[in-house]
Design a protein around this motif. Structure first.
Motif, PDB file in Angstrom:
ATOM      1  N   HIS A 132      -5.670   1.371   2.205  1.00  0.00           N
ATOM      2  CA  HIS A 132      -5.526   2.749   1.727  1.00  0.00           C
ATOM      3  C   HIS A 132      -5.988   2.907   0.279  1.00  0.00           C
ATOM      4  CE1 HIS A 132      -3.887   6.708   1.041  1.00  0.00           C
ATOM      5  NE2 HIS A 132      -3.178   6.239   0.032  1.00  0.00           N
ATOM      6  N   GLN A 133      -5.490   2.075  -0.621  1.00  0.00           N
ATOM      7  CA  GLN A 133      -5.840   2.235  -2.032  1.00  0.00           C
ATOM      8  C   GLN A 133      -7.315   1.964  -2.278  1.00  0.00           C
ATOM      9  OE1 GLN A 133      -3.128  -0.008  -4.497  1.00  0.00           O
ATOM     10  NE2 GLN A 133      -1.322   0.835  -3.487  1.00  0.00           N
ATOM     11  N   GLN A 189       0.805  -1.220   0.000  1.00  0.00           N
ATOM     12  CA  GLN A 189       0.000   0.000   0.000  1.00  0.00           C
ATOM     13  C   GLN A 189       0.843   1.278   0.000  1.00  0.00           C
ATOM     14  OE1 GLN A 189      -3.200   0.219  -0.335  1.00  0.00           O
ATOM     15  NE2 GLN A 189      -4.184  -1.606   0.431  1.00  0.00           N
ATOM     16  N   LEU A 200      -9.743   2.441  -0.215  1.00  0.00           N
ATOM     17  CA  LEU A 200     -10.510   3.587   0.292  1.00  0.00           C
ATOM     18  C   LEU A 200     -10.369   4.792  -0.632  1.00  0.00           C
ATOM     19  CD1 LEU A 200      -9.538   3.203   4.054  1.00  0.00           C
ATOM     20  CD2 LEU A 200     -11.830   2.869   3.116  1.00  0.00           C
ATOM     21  N   GLN A 201      -9.173   4.989  -1.183  1.00  0.00           N
ATOM     22  CA  GLN A 201      -8.949   6.119  -2.078  1.00  0.00           C
ATOM     23  C   GLN A 201      -9.774   5.993  -3.362  1.00  0.00           C
ATOM     24  OE1 GLN A 201      -6.534   8.970  -1.671  1.00  0.00           O
ATOM     25  NE2 GLN A 201      -7.109   8.309   0.373  1.00  0.00           N
ATOM     26  N   THR A 202      -9.946   4.776  -3.843  1.00  0.00           N
ATOM     27  CA  THR A 202     -10.666   4.556  -5.096  1.00  0.00           C
ATOM     28  C   THR A 202     -12.164   4.351  -4.887  1.00  0.00           C
ATOM     29  OG1 THR A 202     -10.206   2.175  -4.970  1.00  0.00           O
ATOM     30  CG2 THR A 202      -8.638   3.546  -6.190  1.00  0.00           C
ATOM     31  N   SER A 255      -6.107   2.053   8.769  1.00  0.00           N
ATOM     32  CA  SER A 255      -6.346   2.812   7.542  1.00  0.00           C
ATOM     33  C   SER A 255      -5.337   2.505   6.443  1.00  0.00           C
ATOM     34  CB  SER A 255      -6.365   4.313   7.853  1.00  0.00           C
ATOM     35  OG  SER A 255      -5.184   4.709   8.537  1.00  0.00           O
ATOM     36  N   TYR A 256      -4.066   2.273   6.775  1.00  0.00           N
ATOM     37  CA  TYR A 256      -3.089   2.024   5.725  1.00  0.00           C
ATOM     38  C   TYR A 256      -3.334   0.679   5.049  1.00  0.00           C
ATOM     39  CZ  TYR A 256      -0.439  -1.507   8.330  1.00  0.00           C
ATOM     40  OH  TYR A 256      -0.069  -2.659   8.979  1.00  0.00           O
ATOM     41  N   HIS A 301       3.108  10.759   2.875  1.00  0.00           N
ATOM     42  CA  HIS A 301       2.168   9.808   2.284  1.00  0.00           C
ATOM     43  C   HIS A 301       0.800   9.950   2.940  1.00  0.00           C
ATOM     44  CE1 HIS A 301       0.437   6.132   0.683  1.00  0.00           C
ATOM     45  NE2 HIS A 301       1.494   6.027  -0.101  1.00  0.00           N
ATOM     46  N   PRO A 302      -0.271  10.010   2.163  1.00  0.00           N
ATOM     47  CA  PRO A 302      -1.602  10.188   2.757  1.00  0.00           C
ATOM     48  C   PRO A 302      -2.036   9.047   3.660  1.00  0.00           C
ATOM     49  CG  PRO A 302      -1.751   9.765   0.386  1.00  0.00           C
ATOM     50  CD  PRO A 302      -0.312  10.035   0.693  1.00  0.00           C
ATOM     51  N   ALA A 303      -1.426   7.880   3.526  1.00  0.00           N
ATOM     52  CA  ALA A 303      -1.775   6.755   4.399  1.00  0.00           C
ATOM     53  C   ALA A 303      -1.403   7.012   5.846  1.00  0.00           C
ATOM     54  CB  ALA A 303      -1.102   5.469   3.920  1.00  0.00           C
TER      55      ALA A 303
END
Length: 296
Positions: free
Chosen positions: A241-242, A105, A244-246, A237-238, A291-293
């Motif tokens: 992460h991807q 991630q 959740l972002q998408t 959350s990490y 990093h946003p994570a």
């Protein structure tokens, strides 16, 4: 013995919590380490170490002095590197331990860029969910999620991650969104046995007992089941992460979440490894912190 060396010896003892362990790390005799610390205490006219049947511990004055020693020695090392160009072109093997999902991630794009920038370096990543024993396991650095136990290493804060509950949009459209943790028993839940809390999920106001329909051995399996629309899962959350972002997963119960968890880069300092380790720290830490994570 020089004041610089005295500080190195004392800091090694302070970090190891043992005269014998410090002596091994420094490749000195235990008697030499004891004499060096005693001479330092005499020169400073202060008790730095408290001796007891279970080893040594730091006095209040010793703890403050250890912090000062660490800062001073790091500055000296940085000054020497700036003159010698020690890590301008580091070469060799670096071993990095971190949780498996963090490799996927967060880390891998940073690792690829690091290897492109330092052509003589090689990197090995190890999946490690718990804080590793760096020296015993021959690990140079580790990304650790959670508070570190007392250790002989150094830690650089990277940010925070948060515990969350999430599900696929299709599941929430079908079953509705829980409004509070008390609603969870009416939902299908997916738990992870490796966390040790498969039968309960923890929130800011306390744990909620559950009877999960599906218990997975790893967080990645639980997230895959949530992506398939089976139910709600709880993760850090990490770890998703991807997804959740998408928008493949959506969070619920955000207002009830437990406190964020720190993320740290943990490393051991050694004269032979300093260039390799420092090259990675200098390159990766700013990128990991951004990093946003890690922006819980």
């Amino acid at each position: 013995m020089s004041h610089h060396r005295e500080m190195q010896v004392f800091l090694a003892v302070a970090q190891a919590g043992s005269l014998a362990a410090a002596a091994r790390a420094l490749q000195l005799s235990q008697a030499t380490v004891m004499r060096t610390v005693a001479a330092l205490e005499s020169r400073l006219d202060s008790t730095l170490l408290l001796r007891g049947p279970r080893g040594v511990s730091l006095s209040p004055a010793g703890a403050a002095f250890a912090d000062s020693c660490q800062r001073i020695l790091q500055r000296v090392e940085e000054a020497e590197r700036s003159v010698t160009g020690l890590h301008a072109s580091p070469a060799g093997q670096l071993t990095l331990a971190l949780p498996l999902l963090m490799t996927h991630q967060v880390l891998m794009p940073i690792a690829v860029d690091y290897l492109a920038a330092f052509a003589e370096m090689s990197l090995t990543t190890l999946a490690h969910e718990e804080p590793p024993r760096l020296l015993e396991e021959d690990i140079d650095l580790a990304v650790v999620v959670g508070h570190l136990p007392s250790s002989s290493g150094f830690a650089v804060p990277l940010g925070q991650v948060r515990p969350l509950v999430c599900a696929a949009p299709a599941y929430l459209a079908r079953r509705g969104r829980p409004v509070s943790p008390d609603d969870l028993p009416a939902h299908r839940t997916i738990a992870t046995s490796s966390t040790g809390h498969a039968g309960e999920w923890r929130f800011a106001e306390g744990p909620i007992k559950l009877a999960p329909r599906l218990i997975c051995s790893t967080p990645q399996a639980a997230i895959r089941a949530a992506l398939a629309g089976f139910g709600l899962t709880r993760c850090l959350s990490y770890e998703a992460h991807q997804e959740l972002q998408t928008g493949q997963l959506l969070t619920v119960l955000e207002d009830f979440a437990a406190a964020p968890v720190p993320v740290q880069l943990y490393y051991r300092e050694g004269r032979r490894a300093a260039a390799r380790v420092r090259s990675f720290l200098d390159f990766a830490v700013p990128r990991l912190r951004a990093h946003p994570a890690f922006q819980a």
